[in-house]
Scaffold this motif. Structure first.
Motif, PDB file in Angstrom:
ATOM      1  N   ALA A  42      13.958  14.041   2.568  1.00  0.00           N
ATOM      2  CA  ALA A  42      15.248  14.714   2.802  1.00  0.00           C
ATOM      3  C   ALA A  42      15.024  16.136   3.299  1.00  0.00           C
ATOM      4  N   GLN A  43      14.105  16.844   2.657  1.00  0.00           N
ATOM      5  CA  GLN A  43      13.843  18.247   3.007  1.00  0.00           C
ATOM      6  C   GLN A  43      13.230  18.368   4.406  1.00  0.00           C
ATOM      7  N   VAL A  44      12.595  17.296   4.869  1.00  0.00           N
ATOM      8  CA  VAL A  44      12.008  17.313   6.219  1.00  0.00           C
ATOM      9  C   VAL A  44      13.085  16.953   7.243  1.00  0.00           C
ATOM     10  N   LEU A  45      13.858  15.925   6.902  1.00  0.00           N
ATOM     11  CA  LEU A  45      14.937  15.453   7.766  1.00  0.00           C
ATOM     12  C   LEU A  45      15.962  16.554   8.016  1.00  0.00           C
ATOM     13  N   CYS A  46      16.238  17.349   6.988  1.00  0.00           N
ATOM     14  CA  CYS A  46      17.274  18.381   7.076  1.00  0.00           C
ATOM     15  C   CYS A  46      16.687  19.769   7.313  1.00  0.00           C
ATOM     16  N   ALA A  47      15.404  19.813   7.664  1.00  0.00           N
ATOM     17  CA  ALA A  47      14.751  21.119   7.834  1.00  0.00           C
ATOM     18  C   ALA A  47      15.331  21.882   9.023  1.00  0.00           C
ATOM     19  N   GLY A  48      15.791  21.157  10.033  1.00  0.00           N
ATOM     20  CA  GLY A  48      16.375  21.818  11.202  1.00  0.00           C
ATOM     21  C   GLY A  48      15.428  21.821  12.385  1.00  0.00           C
ATOM     22  N   ASN A  49      16.001  22.022  13.567  1.00  0.00           N
ATOM     23  CA  ASN A  49      15.230  21.892  14.809  1.00  0.00           C
ATOM     24  C   ASN A  49      14.203  22.999  15.014  1.00  0.00           C
ATOM     25  N   ASP A  50      14.345  24.099  14.270  1.00  0.00           N
ATOM     26  CA  ASP A  50      13.353  25.167  14.398  1.00  0.00           C
ATOM     27  C   ASP A  50      11.999  24.745  13.848  1.00  0.00           C
ATOM     28  N   TYR A  51      12.015  23.699  13.043  1.00  0.00           N
ATOM     29  CA  TYR A  51      10.761  23.192  12.479  1.00  0.00           C
ATOM     30  C   TYR A  51      10.215  22.101  13.390  1.00  0.00           C
ATOM     31  N   GLU A  52       9.003  22.269  13.892  1.00  0.00           N
ATOM     32  CA  GLU A  52       8.443  21.228  14.752  1.00  0.00           C
ATOM     33  C   GLU A  52       8.145  19.958  13.948  1.00  0.00           C
ATOM     34  N   PHE A  53       8.001  20.069  12.599  1.00  0.00           N
ATOM     35  CA  PHE A  53       7.674  18.872  11.829  1.00  0.00           C
ATOM     36  C   PHE A  53       8.904  18.063  11.401  1.00  0.00           C
ATOM     37  N   SER A  54      10.121  18.507  11.771  1.00  0.00           N
ATOM     38  CA  SER A  54      11.299  17.718  11.363  1.00  0.00           C
ATOM     39  C   SER A  54      11.254  16.303  11.963  1.00  0.00           C
ATOM     40  N   ALA A  55      10.566  16.155  13.100  1.00  0.00           N
ATOM     41  CA  ALA A  55      10.424  14.827  13.724  1.00  0.00           C
ATOM     42  C   ALA A  55       9.638  13.853  12.846  1.00  0.00           C
ATOM     43  N   VAL A  56       8.804  14.375  11.954  1.00  0.00           N
ATOM     44  CA  VAL A  56       7.984  13.505  11.097  1.00  0.00           C
ATOM     45  C   VAL A  56       8.863  12.680  10.142  1.00  0.00           C
ATOM     46  N   ALA A  57      10.068  13.178   9.856  1.00  0.00           N
ATOM     47  CA  ALA A  57      10.956  12.476   8.916  1.00  0.00           C
ATOM     48  C   ALA A  57      11.253  11.047   9.356  1.00  0.00           C
ATOM     49  N   HIS A  58      11.107  10.776  10.663  1.00  0.00           N
ATOM     50  CA  HIS A  58      11.381   9.428  11.167  1.00  0.00           C
ATOM     51  C   HIS A  58      10.150   8.536  11.075  1.00  0.00           C
ATOM     52  N   ASN A  59       9.024   9.110  10.660  1.00  0.00           N
ATOM     53  CA  ASN A  59       7.800   8.345  10.412  1.00  0.00           C
ATOM     54  C   ASN A  59       7.421   8.537   8.939  1.00  0.00           C
ATOM     55  N   THR A  60       6.231   8.119   8.562  1.00  0.00           N
ATOM     56  CA  THR A  60       5.823   8.326   7.170  1.00  0.00           C
ATOM     57  C   THR A  60       5.514   9.805   6.919  1.00  0.00           C
TER      58      THR A  60
END
Ligand SMILES: O=C(O)CCC(=O)C(=O)O
Ligand SMILES: [Fe+2]
Length: 299
Positions: A180-198
């Protein structure tokens, strides 16, 4: 729907019966978990299996030496940067957590904390940098880059150190997911895309109490709708015991020198500790595929 069914008294009652509907929508779906537990050194093949979703929870016993474990623990306990968390998760820490922070704040905090994180590991031949380097080599051979997450404000650290102090109830760290914290981290975080993978959550345990402090993993990978229903949409923390009541779970009984690597999308928590007065200290980080050719690592 035929009128005769609509008129059925029992169905009418059912549709009006709110509690039944709520119970149905709240019963968490069970997802199978694949566990591997063994003694020895962690392999990059097993790490890749977690990234691919083939293993949900990997527990490696006696994965690093007790001497290294004791040195890291002493460095944590004596760290001038040891602080209480002030973000609603009871515990002490050295390092930076992206949880509930915007990217600018997190990367600035990471830069400030870097000397203190480095001081935990000093000149040791430590398991965190060893694992990072081994995985980097393995991924490089497959044409994939592994690196620390970064932004114009700075770069993530290789780990953060934590000691949970949640008390009273069943858990020293309440059940939660790390996605959740990754998914909702926001677009400024390059790792937010990881939320769609493991989102792989990697934990090294330099110090463990005599009893308890188990890492508990539930057979449940919450969806966005699940999180909404529990009021934890952006945090993934905490899930109530009532919500998890019917969900099967597994405990990792950890000792100092162990490593646990889990799919952070599954609900997990830490049981209350007791016993010999030793504190429970872990080094933690997250990593996962941001793109097919890029694995990011952060804390
Ligand atoms: O302390 C542990 O064993 C798990 C830590 C954890 O789940 C986290 O930091 O998100
Ligand atoms: Fe977690």
């Amino acid at each position: 729907m035929p009128n005769s069914i609509m008129a059925s008294p029992s169905l009418t009652t059912h549709y009006r019966s709110k509690p039944v509907t709520n119970q149905l929508s709240q019963a968490p779906a069970t997802s199978a978990i694949a566990i591997r537990e063994r003694t020895g050194s962690i392999s990059t093949a097993e790490i890749m299996s977690v990234l691919k979703g083939e293993i949900t929870g990997l527990h490696i016993q006696q994965a690093f030496s007790t001497e290294v474990a004791q040195e890291i623990t002493a460095n944590f306990v004596g760290s001038p940067a040891l602080q209480e968390r002030n973000d609603g998760v009871p515990g002490q820490y050295v390092g930076a957590s992206h949880y509930r922070k915007d990217a600018a704040t997190y990367f600035a905090a990471s830069e400030t904390a870097r000397p203190y994180v480095d001081a935990l590991l000093k000149n040791l031949v430590d398991p965190v940098r060893a694992l990072f380097d081994a995985l980097k080599r393995e991924l490089h051979n497959q044409g994939i880059e592994l690196r620390l997450a970064r932004s114009e404000h700075g770069q993530a650290n290789i780990c953060r150190a934590l000691s949970w102090s949640g008390g009273g109830g069943t858990f020293s760290l309440e059940p939660h997911d790390d996605v959740a914290q990754v998914l909702c981290a926001g677009n400024d975080y390059e790792f937010s895309a990881v939320a769609h993978n493991t989102v792989a959550a990697l934990n090294f345990y330099p110090s463990m109490p005599g009893e308890g402090g188990n890492l508990r993993l539930w057979s449940h990978k919450p969806t966005v709708a699940d999180r909404k229903s529990q009021g934890v949409e952006t945090t993934g923390y905490p899930y109530s015991e009532a919500y998890l009541q019917t969900v099967p779970c597994r405990d990792f009984q950890l000792k100092a020198g162990d490593i646990a690597l889990i799919d952070g999308g599954f609900v997990h928590g830490v049981t209350k500790q007791s016993g010999n007065g030793k504190r429970r200290v872990l080094l933690n980080c997250f990593f996962g595929f941001a793109r097919p050719d890029l694995v990011l690592w952060w804390t």
